[in-house]
Scaffold this motif. Structure first.
Motif, PDB file in Angstrom:
ATOM      1  N   GLY A   1       0.819  -1.215   0.000  1.00 30.31           N
ATOM      2  CA  GLY A   1       0.000   0.000   0.000  1.00 30.31           C
ATOM      3  C   GLY A   1       0.847   1.256   0.000  1.00 30.31           C
ATOM      4  N   THR A   2       1.906   1.257   0.788  1.00 28.49           N
ATOM      5  CA  THR A   2       2.792   2.418   0.844  1.00 28.49           C
ATOM      6  C   THR A   2       3.446   2.671  -0.513  1.00 28.49           C
ATOM      7  OG1 THR A   2       3.249   2.012   3.196  1.00 28.49           O
ATOM      8  CG2 THR A   2       4.793   3.418   2.006  1.00 28.49           C
ATOM      9  N   LEU A   3       3.926   1.614  -1.143  1.00 26.82           N
ATOM     10  CA  LEU A   3       4.546   1.753  -2.461  1.00 26.82           C
ATOM     11  C   LEU A   3       3.527   2.196  -3.505  1.00 26.82           C
ATOM     12  CD1 LEU A   3       6.819  -1.447  -2.476  1.00 26.82           C
ATOM     13  CD2 LEU A   3       7.528   0.929  -2.081  1.00 26.82           C
ATOM     14  N   ASP A   4       2.317   1.690  -3.409  1.00 24.28           N
ATOM     15  CA  ASP A   4       1.282   1.972  -4.399  1.00 24.28           C
ATOM     16  C   ASP A   4       0.876   3.446  -4.409  1.00 24.28           C
ATOM     17  OD1 ASP A   4      -0.835   0.840  -6.308  1.00 24.28           O
ATOM     18  OD2 ASP A   4      -2.079   1.885  -4.828  1.00 24.28           O
ATOM     19  N   VAL A   5       0.793   4.072  -3.237  1.00 27.32           N
ATOM     20  CA  VAL A   5       0.342   5.472  -3.175  1.00 27.32           C
ATOM     21  C   VAL A   5       1.483   6.469  -3.340  1.00 27.32           C
ATOM     22  CG1 VAL A   5      -1.599   4.844  -1.703  1.00 27.32           C
ATOM     23  CG2 VAL A   5       0.528   5.629  -0.644  1.00 27.32           C
ATOM     24  N   GLY A   6       2.734   5.983  -3.343  1.00 25.80           N
ATOM     25  CA  GLY A   6       3.852   6.880  -3.571  1.00 25.80           C
ATOM     26  C   GLY A   6       4.789   7.088  -2.405  1.00 25.80           C
ATOM     27  N   GLY A   7       4.664   6.279  -1.360  1.00 27.44           N
ATOM     28  CA  GLY A   7       5.615   6.365  -0.261  1.00 27.44           C
ATOM     29  C   GLY A   7       4.998   6.788   1.055  1.00 27.44           C
ATOM     30  N   PHE A   8       5.814   6.692   2.099  1.00 33.91           N
ATOM     31  CA  PHE A   8       5.375   7.006   3.464  1.00 33.91           C
ATOM     32  C   PHE A   8       4.914   8.453   3.590  1.00 33.91           C
ATOM     33  CE2 PHE A   8       6.465   8.580   7.737  1.00 33.91           C
ATOM     34  CZ  PHE A   8       5.678   7.745   8.523  1.00 33.91           C
ATOM     35  N   GLY A   9       5.640   9.380   2.920  1.00 37.25           N
ATOM     36  CA  GLY A   9       5.297  10.792   2.998  1.00 37.25           C
ATOM     37  C   GLY A   9       3.905  11.082   2.466  1.00 37.25           C
ATOM     38  N   VAL A  10       3.530  10.416   1.370  1.00 40.16           N
ATOM     39  CA  VAL A  10       2.199  10.615   0.787  1.00 40.16           C
ATOM     40  C   VAL A  10       1.119  10.101   1.738  1.00 40.16           C
ATOM     41  CG1 VAL A  10       0.683  10.002  -1.126  1.00 40.16           C
ATOM     42  CG2 VAL A  10       3.101  10.487  -1.558  1.00 40.16           C
ATOM     43  N   VAL A  11       1.376   8.949   2.343  1.00 45.18           N
ATOM     44  CA  VAL A  11       0.405   8.387   3.295  1.00 45.18           C
ATOM     45  C   VAL A  11       0.137   9.371   4.424  1.00 45.18           C
ATOM     46  CG1 VAL A  11       0.017   6.566   5.002  1.00 45.18           C
ATOM     47  CG2 VAL A  11       1.021   5.991   2.789  1.00 45.18           C
ATOM     48  N   MET A  12       1.194   9.901   5.026  1.00 43.07           N
ATOM     49  CA  MET A  12       1.035  10.811   6.157  1.00 43.07           C
ATOM     50  C   MET A  12       0.437  12.151   5.731  1.00 43.07           C
ATOM     51  SD  MET A  12       1.962   8.689   8.356  1.00 43.07           S
ATOM     52  CE  MET A  12       1.846   9.696   9.831  1.00 43.07           C
ATOM     53  N   GLU A  13       0.801  12.623   4.539  1.00 42.51           N
ATOM     54  CA  GLU A  13       0.258  13.895   4.050  1.00 42.51           C
ATOM     55  C   GLU A  13      -1.247  13.801   3.845  1.00 42.51           C
ATOM     56  OE1 GLU A  13       0.687  16.949   0.219  1.00 42.51           O
ATOM     57  OE2 GLU A  13       1.874  15.104   0.311  1.00 42.51           O
ATOM     58  N   ARG A  14      -1.709  12.728   3.200  1.00 41.68           N
ATOM     59  CA  ARG A  14      -3.147  12.576   2.971  1.00 41.68           C
ATOM     60  C   ARG A  14      -3.901  12.369   4.282  1.00 41.68           C
ATOM     61  NH1 ARG A  14      -2.898   8.741  -2.525  1.00 41.68           N
ATOM     62  NH2 ARG A  14      -2.090  10.422  -3.880  1.00 41.68           N
ATOM     63  N   ALA A  15      -3.270  11.675   5.220  1.00 42.87           N
ATOM     64  CA  ALA A  15      -3.901  11.490   6.531  1.00 42.87           C
ATOM     65  C   ALA A  15      -4.024  12.824   7.259  1.00 42.87           C
ATOM     66  CB  ALA A  15      -3.097  10.496   7.360  1.00 42.87           C
ATOM     67  N   ALA A  16      -2.967  13.642   7.188  1.00 40.15           N
ATOM     68  CA  ALA A  16      -2.988  14.948   7.853  1.00 40.15           C
ATOM     69  C   ALA A  16      -4.016  15.879   7.213  1.00 40.15           C
ATOM     70  CB  ALA A  16      -1.592  15.580   7.805  1.00 40.15           C
ATOM     71  N   ASN A  17      -4.107  15.864   5.887  1.00 43.42           N
ATOM     72  CA  ASN A  17      -5.057  16.736   5.181  1.00 43.42           C
ATOM     73  C   ASN A  17      -6.507  16.388   5.512  1.00 43.42           C
ATOM     74  OD1 ASN A  17      -2.942  18.075   3.957  1.00 43.42           O
ATOM     75  ND2 ASN A  17      -3.034  16.864   2.059  1.00 43.42           N
ATOM     76  N   SER A  18      -6.761  15.142   5.882  1.00 44.13           N
ATOM     77  CA  SER A  18      -8.131  14.725   6.213  1.00 44.13           C
ATOM     78  C   SER A  18      -8.372  14.752   7.722  1.00 44.13           C
ATOM     79  CB  SER A  18      -8.390  13.310   5.681  1.00 44.13           C
ATOM     80  OG  SER A  18      -7.536  12.376   6.314  1.00 44.13           O
TER      81      SER A  18
ATOM     82  N   LEU B   1      -4.220   3.943   7.743  1.00 42.61           N
ATOM     83  CA  LEU B   1      -3.837   5.180   7.051  1.00 42.61           C
ATOM     84  C   LEU B   1      -3.472   4.914   5.591  1.00 42.61           C
ATOM     85  CD1 LEU B   1      -1.632   6.922   9.786  1.00 42.61           C
ATOM     86  CD2 LEU B   1      -4.042   7.339   9.233  1.00 42.61           C
ATOM     87  N   VAL B   2      -2.816   3.783   5.365  1.00 42.38           N
ATOM     88  CA  VAL B   2      -2.462   3.403   3.990  1.00 42.38           C
ATOM     89  C   VAL B   2      -3.718   3.196   3.156  1.00 42.38           C
ATOM     90  CG1 VAL B   2      -1.471   1.547   2.591  1.00 42.38           C
ATOM     91  CG2 VAL B   2      -0.218   2.415   4.564  1.00 42.38           C
ATOM     92  N   ILE B   3      -4.689   2.533   3.724  1.00 44.01           N
ATOM     93  CA  ILE B   3      -5.939   2.275   3.002  1.00 44.01           C
ATOM     94  C   ILE B   3      -6.645   3.587   2.683  1.00 44.01           C
ATOM     95  CG2 ILE B   3      -8.224   1.234   3.197  1.00 44.01           C
ATOM     96  CD1 ILE B   3      -6.909  -0.959   4.907  1.00 44.01           C
ATOM     97  N   TYR B   4      -6.652   4.516   3.652  1.00 46.85           N
ATOM     98  CA  TYR B   4      -7.279   5.811   3.354  1.00 46.85           C
ATOM     99  C   TYR B   4      -6.521   6.530   2.234  1.00 46.85           C
ATOM    100  CZ  TYR B   4      -8.670  10.602   3.357  1.00 46.85           C
ATOM    101  OH  TYR B   4      -9.099  11.828   2.920  1.00 46.85           O
ATOM    102  N   ALA B   5      -5.185   6.492   2.297  1.00 44.34           N
ATOM    103  CA  ALA B   5      -4.398   7.157   1.267  1.00 44.34           C
ATOM    104  C   ALA B   5      -4.708   6.592  -0.117  1.00 44.34           C
ATOM    105  CB  ALA B   5      -2.906   7.010   1.575  1.00 44.34           C
ATOM    106  N   LYS B   6      -4.990   5.315  -0.183  1.00 47.12           N
ATOM    107  CA  LYS B   6      -5.293   4.664  -1.466  1.00 47.12           C
ATOM    108  C   LYS B   6      -6.688   5.049  -1.978  1.00 47.12           C
ATOM    109  CE  LYS B   6      -5.446   0.105  -3.698  1.00 47.12           C
ATOM    110  NZ  LYS B   6      -4.644   0.551  -4.856  1.00 47.12           N
TER     111      LYS B   6
END
Length: 593
Positions: free
Chosen positions: A215-232, A307-312
């Protein structure tokens, strides 16, 4: 209509399990079954005595016991429920790792020394020694009610996941799952349960690890996961709002979960059996400390997977588009999205979910058989001896009967709400009373049997009233919790409009008591029990602490106890750890003397 057919009609093209997936899944189920057969018919230690069937002969190694404890914690409820919780409500739930680690240490150094010293087959036998037979009966009944109520939820989870990824009817899958579990548990006893847990734990851990990595690789990395989680607004760890009506704050999660997990660990027959299966108290403590490490690691990965699932799916919520029926299916739904990346991964994941459920169910059935035999059947014999073979056979029959009954209750669970909150509510009703009785018994020698009994009954009624009222409010729509933001703007498939809003707003029309956070349910029960027990004890006359045997009290309170007079020895000079003497005590309906 099955999930695959429903999703296709919505415009979403689902992916199905391959032959490789089914092969991996069936292989694990086969090995679990063979372990039961091995310990029943081929192992040197036959499962034909109470000590062997319930305690594994009390000479098991620390590694399988530790893995079994971890596997029992990683139930299907946690494996599917925690990521769904984070996906829907945010990360405040992650604070449970603080309380759950702390509870492991408290259990190891406050409660386990007492149980290990007594070496009882049932944790509720302690209550006969400390209080009397009426308190023992109350707690035994509560434990049976809690276990039988919770086990169908454990069964439901893997059936729900399997139906999502395969399209199979969960009401067909559930009985098959249970039949496998009942088979190896009834045949192989604790040894089969522990070693299947050890095997199954690797499948569970592998499943959740692969989801987080892919999931982390699919959405573009750890930074993307945390950024999308923070934005929501999903990153929330230290909401210090003291309001008990808020569903999740730092205080409700840490305090509420501390009491709930303490009741589950310190006053639980299943945990006691595993710790007493180890040859020394030091090894039992090490197993519990290892459990603390395992639970922390699992919570971290489960929260992150949410968080990964939400980012996806941050722009296309599959719940709102009806690609899945319930949010608890979000993790298996994600797994199927990765099915082309790693061949056989869906089969490994579903095997992991089933493994988590099987380990928890087998643990419950094995421990429940011991409680029913020791606390209900043997007392009815009134001193008549039961042979070891008859006792072993009786426990196997209990496993089959109770397992079949729990399977039938799965049909009820499917109609209920979110699994994490539901599971905590079911456990919370009885947990407060059980915890209070054990805590007061081991730390406050002045509390008498009447206080414990009336306090426990009062706790049960108060917690039950709050739990029933809150669940009724949720079902009627007068209570709904605020969810984190969702979106369907980026969906690439058509879906029908629904009457529900994409971002669920809170509804708080229910009576304020029913809006108290469900995590405080055990605290409510515990406080009620302690207050009522103390009041009744003061009215009826407290115990003389010099006449409560020190082996019944936690070593941590020994230094604070008055010394017994040399001319006035404690009444309980010896403990009834021998089964024959125990039966005689039950027949006389009195405490140890």
């Amino acid at each position: 209509m099955d999930p695959l057919e429903q999703s296709t009609k919505l415009g979403f093209t689902p992916k199905a399990m391959s032959i490789l997936d089914y092969s991996i899944f069936c292989t694990l189920m086969l090995f679990s079954t063979l372990i039961g057969v091995y310990f029943a018919f081929f192992a040197k230690q036959k499962q034909n005595t109470t000590a062997e069937y319930l305690m594994g002969g009390k000479n098991m190694a620390i590694f399988p016991i530790t893995m079994s404890l971890i596997a029992s914690y990683i139930s299907g409820v946690s494996m599917l429920g925690v990521p769904a919780e984070i996906y829907t409500y945010g990360t405040q739930y992650a604070a449970v790792l603080i309380s759950e680690a702390l509870v492991c240490f408290v259990t190891a150094y406050v409660f386990m020394p007492v149980f290990y010293k007594l070496q009882l087959y049932s944790s509720f036998e302690y209550l006969l020694l400390r209080y009397d037979s009426s308190v023992r009966l109350l707690l035994s009944v509560l434990y049976c009610i809690m276990t039988i109520s919770y086990t169908p939820l454990i069964i439901y989870i893997p059936a729900l996941a399997f139906s999502q990824v395969s399209g199979a009817n969960l009401h067909i899958v559930a009985p098959i799952t249970c039949a496998i579990c009942i088979f190896y548990t009834s045949l192989g006893g604790l040894r089969a349960v522990v070693w299947t847990d050890t095997l199954q734990s690797f499948s569970m851990i592998s499943g959740i690890l692969v989801v987080t990595i892919l999931g982390t690789l699919d959405v573009g990395g750890f930074g993307v996961v945390m950024e999308r989680a923070a934005n929501s607004d999903r990153l929330e760890f230290f909401n210090l709002d003291p309001d008990p009506l808020v569903r999740h704050t730092f205080w409700t999660v840490t305090i509420g979960n501390f009491f709930m997990w303490l009741a589950h660990l310190a006053a639980n027959q299943a945990i006691l059996q595993r710790c007493l299966a180890l040859p020394t108290i030091e090894k039992a403590k090490r197993a519990l400390i290892s459990l603390a490490v395992g639970t922390v690691i699992f919570v971290i990965f489960s929260v992150y997977s949410g968080l990964v699932i939400y980012a996806k799916y941050h722009e296309c919520d599959p719940v709102h588009t009806q690609a899945i029926r319930k949010v608890d299916q979000i993790l298996p739904f994600t797994v199927m999205d990765f099915s082309n990346t790693i061949p056989g991964f869906p089969g490994l994941f579903i095997a992991g979910v089933f493994s988590a459920a099987l380990s928890s169910m087998s643990t419950n059935l094995n421990s429940l058989s011991g409680v029913i035999l020791q606390d209900f059947i043997k007392p009815c014999l009134r001193g008549r001896q039961m042979s070891e073979k008859a006792a072993s056979t009786t426990m196997k029959v209990i496993v089959v009967v109770v397992g079949t009954f729990c399977t039938a209750l799965v049909f009820v669970v499917d109609k209920l709400g979110a699994i994490i909150q539901l599971s905590r509510t079911i456990s919370g009703v009885t947990a407060g009373a059980m915890l209070g009785i054990f805590v007061l018994g081991m730390t406050v020698p002045w509390i008498n049997a009447k206080g414990a009994l009336i306090g426990g009954i009062s706790s049960l009624f108060v917690a039950g009233w709050v739990a029933f009222g809150s669940q009724q409010a949720i079902a009627s729509g007068s209570l709904r919790f605020q969810t984190k933001p969702m979106s369907v703007e980026g969906c690439s498939y058509a879906f029908p409009p629904t009457n529900s809003t994409i971002n669920g707003q809170a509804i708080e029309e229910a009576f304020w008591v029913f809006r108290i956070s469900y995590l405080y349910l055990t605290v409510i029960g515990f406080v009620t029990m302690v207050l009522i027990a103390t009041l009744v004890t003061l009215i009826t006359g407290p115990n003389d602490p010099r006449k409560v045997h020190r082996d019944l009290l936690s070593p941590l309170v020994h230094r604070f106890l008055p010394l017994a007079d040399k001319d006035d020895e404690p009444v309980a000079e010896t403990l009834l750890v021998n089964e024959t003497e125990y039966i005689k005590a039950l027949a006389s309906e009195g405490p140890a003397k």
